[in-house]
Design a protein around this motif. Structure first.
Motif, PDB file in Angstrom:
ATOM      1  N   TYR A  16      -1.879  10.492   1.467  1.00 41.25           N
ATOM      2  CA  TYR A  16      -3.281  10.141   1.247  1.00 41.25           C
ATOM      3  C   TYR A  16      -3.613   8.722   1.698  1.00 41.25           C
ATOM      4  O   TYR A  16      -4.549   8.114   1.215  1.00 41.25           O
ATOM      5  CB  TYR A  16      -3.613  10.284  -0.244  1.00 41.25           C
ATOM      6  CG  TYR A  16      -3.478  11.699  -0.740  1.00 41.25           C
ATOM      7  CD1 TYR A  16      -4.577  12.544  -0.770  1.00 41.25           C
ATOM      8  CD2 TYR A  16      -2.254  12.199  -1.165  1.00 41.25           C
ATOM      9  CE1 TYR A  16      -4.461  13.853  -1.222  1.00 41.25           C
ATOM     10  CE2 TYR A  16      -2.125  13.508  -1.614  1.00 41.25           C
ATOM     11  CZ  TYR A  16      -3.233  14.320  -1.634  1.00 41.25           C
ATOM     12  OH  TYR A  16      -3.108  15.616  -2.075  1.00 41.25           O
ATOM     13  N   GLN A  26      -9.319  11.177  -2.708  1.00 43.93           N
ATOM     14  CA  GLN A  26      -8.839  12.543  -2.936  1.00 43.93           C
ATOM     15  C   GLN A  26      -7.485  12.578  -3.637  1.00 43.93           C
ATOM     16  O   GLN A  26      -7.175  13.515  -4.356  1.00 43.93           O
ATOM     17  CB  GLN A  26      -8.769  13.304  -1.608  1.00 43.93           C
ATOM     18  CG  GLN A  26      -8.576  14.794  -1.780  1.00 43.93           C
ATOM     19  CD  GLN A  26      -9.747  15.439  -2.510  1.00 43.93           C
ATOM     20  OE1 GLN A  26     -10.892  15.135  -2.228  1.00 43.93           O
ATOM     21  NE2 GLN A  26      -9.454  16.314  -3.448  1.00 43.93           N
ATOM     22  N   TYR A  52      -2.128   2.047  -1.067  1.00 40.80           N
ATOM     23  CA  TYR A  52      -3.503   2.260  -0.611  1.00 40.80           C
ATOM     24  C   TYR A  52      -3.709   3.755  -0.457  1.00 40.80           C
ATOM     25  O   TYR A  52      -2.935   4.420   0.236  1.00 40.80           O
ATOM     26  CB  TYR A  52      -3.751   1.538   0.712  1.00 40.80           C
ATOM     27  CG  TYR A  52      -3.851   0.042   0.507  1.00 40.80           C
ATOM     28  CD1 TYR A  52      -5.081  -0.572   0.364  1.00 40.80           C
ATOM     29  CD2 TYR A  52      -2.702  -0.747   0.422  1.00 40.80           C
ATOM     30  CE1 TYR A  52      -5.182  -1.939   0.152  1.00 40.80           C
ATOM     31  CE2 TYR A  52      -2.792  -2.115   0.212  1.00 40.80           C
ATOM     32  CZ  TYR A  52      -4.035  -2.702   0.078  1.00 40.80           C
ATOM     33  OH  TYR A  52      -4.126  -4.057  -0.138  1.00 40.80           O
ATOM     34  N   VAL A  77     -16.179   3.121  -2.102  1.00 37.26           N
ATOM     35  CA  VAL A  77     -15.763   4.206  -2.998  1.00 37.26           C
ATOM     36  C   VAL A  77     -16.821   4.387  -4.088  1.00 37.26           C
ATOM     37  O   VAL A  77     -17.264   3.409  -4.692  1.00 37.26           O
ATOM     38  CB  VAL A  77     -14.390   3.864  -3.618  1.00 37.26           C
ATOM     39  CG1 VAL A  77     -13.981   4.883  -4.652  1.00 37.26           C
ATOM     40  CG2 VAL A  77     -13.332   3.747  -2.524  1.00 37.26           C
ATOM     41  N   PRO A 136      -4.913   5.443   3.920  1.00 33.33           N
ATOM     42  CA  PRO A 136      -6.192   5.188   4.595  1.00 33.33           C
ATOM     43  C   PRO A 136      -6.194   5.705   6.023  1.00 33.33           C
ATOM     44  O   PRO A 136      -5.253   5.472   6.776  1.00 33.33           O
ATOM     45  CB  PRO A 136      -6.303   3.662   4.575  1.00 33.33           C
ATOM     46  CG  PRO A 136      -5.395   3.226   3.485  1.00 33.33           C
ATOM     47  CD  PRO A 136      -4.292   4.231   3.428  1.00 33.33           C
ATOM     48  N   LEU A 163      -6.509  14.330   5.358  1.00 30.62           N
ATOM     49  CA  LEU A 163      -6.090  14.750   4.009  1.00 30.62           C
ATOM     50  C   LEU A 163      -5.396  16.105   4.055  1.00 30.62           C
ATOM     51  O   LEU A 163      -5.758  16.976   4.828  1.00 30.62           O
ATOM     52  CB  LEU A 163      -7.299  14.814   3.080  1.00 30.62           C
ATOM     53  CG  LEU A 163      -7.945  13.451   2.812  1.00 30.62           C
ATOM     54  CD1 LEU A 163      -9.275  13.641   2.104  1.00 30.62           C
ATOM     55  CD2 LEU A 163      -7.023  12.574   2.009  1.00 30.62           C
ATOM     56  N   VAL A 205      -8.034   1.910  -3.929  1.00 30.79           N
ATOM     57  CA  VAL A 205      -8.680   3.128  -3.445  1.00 30.79           C
ATOM     58  C   VAL A 205      -9.681   2.731  -2.364  1.00 30.79           C
ATOM     59  O   VAL A 205     -10.589   1.934  -2.609  1.00 30.79           O
ATOM     60  CB  VAL A 205      -9.374   3.889  -4.595  1.00 30.79           C
ATOM     61  CG1 VAL A 205      -9.969   5.191  -4.090  1.00 30.79           C
ATOM     62  CG2 VAL A 205      -8.399   4.148  -5.737  1.00 30.79           C
ATOM     63  N   ASP A 263     -11.907   4.238   1.261  1.00 30.19           N
ATOM     64  CA  ASP A 263     -12.391   5.461   1.913  1.00 30.19           C
ATOM     65  C   ASP A 263     -12.733   5.186   3.375  1.00 30.19           C
ATOM     66  O   ASP A 263     -13.708   5.699   3.899  1.00 30.19           O
ATOM     67  CB  ASP A 263     -13.606   6.008   1.166  1.00 30.19           C
ATOM     68  CG  ASP A 263     -13.776   7.503   1.374  1.00 30.19           C
ATOM     69  OD1 ASP A 263     -12.841   8.139   1.890  1.00 30.19           O
ATOM     70  OD2 ASP A 263     -14.842   8.032   1.028  1.00 30.19           O
ATOM     71  N   ARG A 264     -11.910   4.365   3.991  1.00 32.47           N
ATOM     72  CA  ARG A 264     -12.052   4.055   5.410  1.00 32.47           C
ATOM     73  C   ARG A 264     -10.690   3.574   5.902  1.00 32.47           C
ATOM     74  O   ARG A 264      -9.859   3.129   5.109  1.00 32.47           O
ATOM     75  CB  ARG A 264     -13.115   2.987   5.648  1.00 32.47           C
ATOM     76  CG  ARG A 264     -12.815   1.682   4.952  1.00 32.47           C
ATOM     77  CD  ARG A 264     -13.942   0.668   5.172  1.00 32.47           C
ATOM     78  NE  ARG A 264     -13.759  -0.478   4.320  1.00 32.47           N
ATOM     79  CZ  ARG A 264     -12.949  -1.508   4.573  1.00 32.47           C
ATOM     80  NH1 ARG A 264     -12.230  -1.537   5.666  1.00 32.47           N
ATOM     81  NH2 ARG A 264     -12.857  -2.521   3.733  1.00 32.47           N
ATOM     82  N   GLN A 309      -6.688   7.234  -0.482  1.00 30.06           N
ATOM     83  CA  GLN A 309      -8.051   7.750  -0.412  1.00 30.06           C
ATOM     84  C   GLN A 309      -8.395   8.360  -1.783  1.00 30.06           C
ATOM     85  O   GLN A 309      -7.500   8.784  -2.525  1.00 30.06           O
ATOM     86  CB  GLN A 309      -8.146   8.813   0.677  1.00 30.06           C
ATOM     87  CG  GLN A 309      -7.927   8.241   2.079  1.00 30.06           C
ATOM     88  CD  GLN A 309      -8.084   9.296   3.132  1.00 30.06           C
ATOM     89  OE1 GLN A 309      -9.141   9.923   3.245  1.00 30.06           O
ATOM     90  NE2 GLN A 309      -7.038   9.506   3.925  1.00 30.06           N
TER      91      GLN A 309
END
Length: 113
Positions: free
Chosen positions: A99, A82, A78, A26, A101, A105, A62, A64-65, A80
Motif C-alpha cells: 500500500y 486503503q 508511508y 487525506v 504511495p 492497490l 497516510v 494519497d499521492r 495509502q
C-alpha cells in the motif's frame, strides 16, 4: 469469550501503540474516526492537530499521492488510506509494502469467507 466480545476487543487494539499522521490530501474526518476507534493516536496537517508532521514517534503517515523517497522521514511507514480499511476488514494489520504511495492497490479479498 463470545465472538462479538472478541471482535470488539480486537477493534479497540488493532492500531493501539501506533501514531499516525494524515497528510492534507487525506479525508480527515472519517479516517481519523476509524483510526481512533481502533486505538491509534492521530495527528493531521492543519488546525487543531495534537501534533505536527515532524513529531517524533510517528509510526505511519497516510498519503494519497506519490511521494518521492527523498521526501520521506526515516523510521516511518508511508501508506495509502486503503491500507487502513483493508486492515480493519481483515482484522489484522496487513503488509504496508502493498500500500505504498503511488503503488497500484491490491485487489482486496481480506476478511471474505
Amino acid at each position: 469469550m463470545h465472538r462479538r466480545a472478541k471482535e470488539e476487543a480486537a477493534k479497540a487494539t488493532l492500531f493501539k501503540g501506533y501514531k499516525f499522521f494524515l497528510a492534507r490530501e487525506v479525508p480527515l474526518s472519517w479516517i481519523h474516526l476509524v483510526l481512533a476507534s481502533f486505538g491509534a493516536v492521530v495527528g493531521w496537517e492543519g488546525e487543531g492537530s495534537p501534533f505536527g508532521e515532524n513529531e517524533k514517534g510517528i509510526t505511519h503517515q497516510v498519503v494519497d499521492r506519490p511521494l518521492p523517497v527523498e521526501g520521506r522521514k526515516e523510521g516511518r511507514e508511508y501508506v495509502q488510506p486503503q491500507w487502513i480499511f483493508d486492515s480493519v476488514n481483515a482484522r489484522m494489520r496487513l503488509p504496508v509494502d502493498l500500500y505504498g504511495p503511488g503503488k497500484a492497490l491490491p485487489v482486496c479479498m481480506w476478511g471474505r469467507e
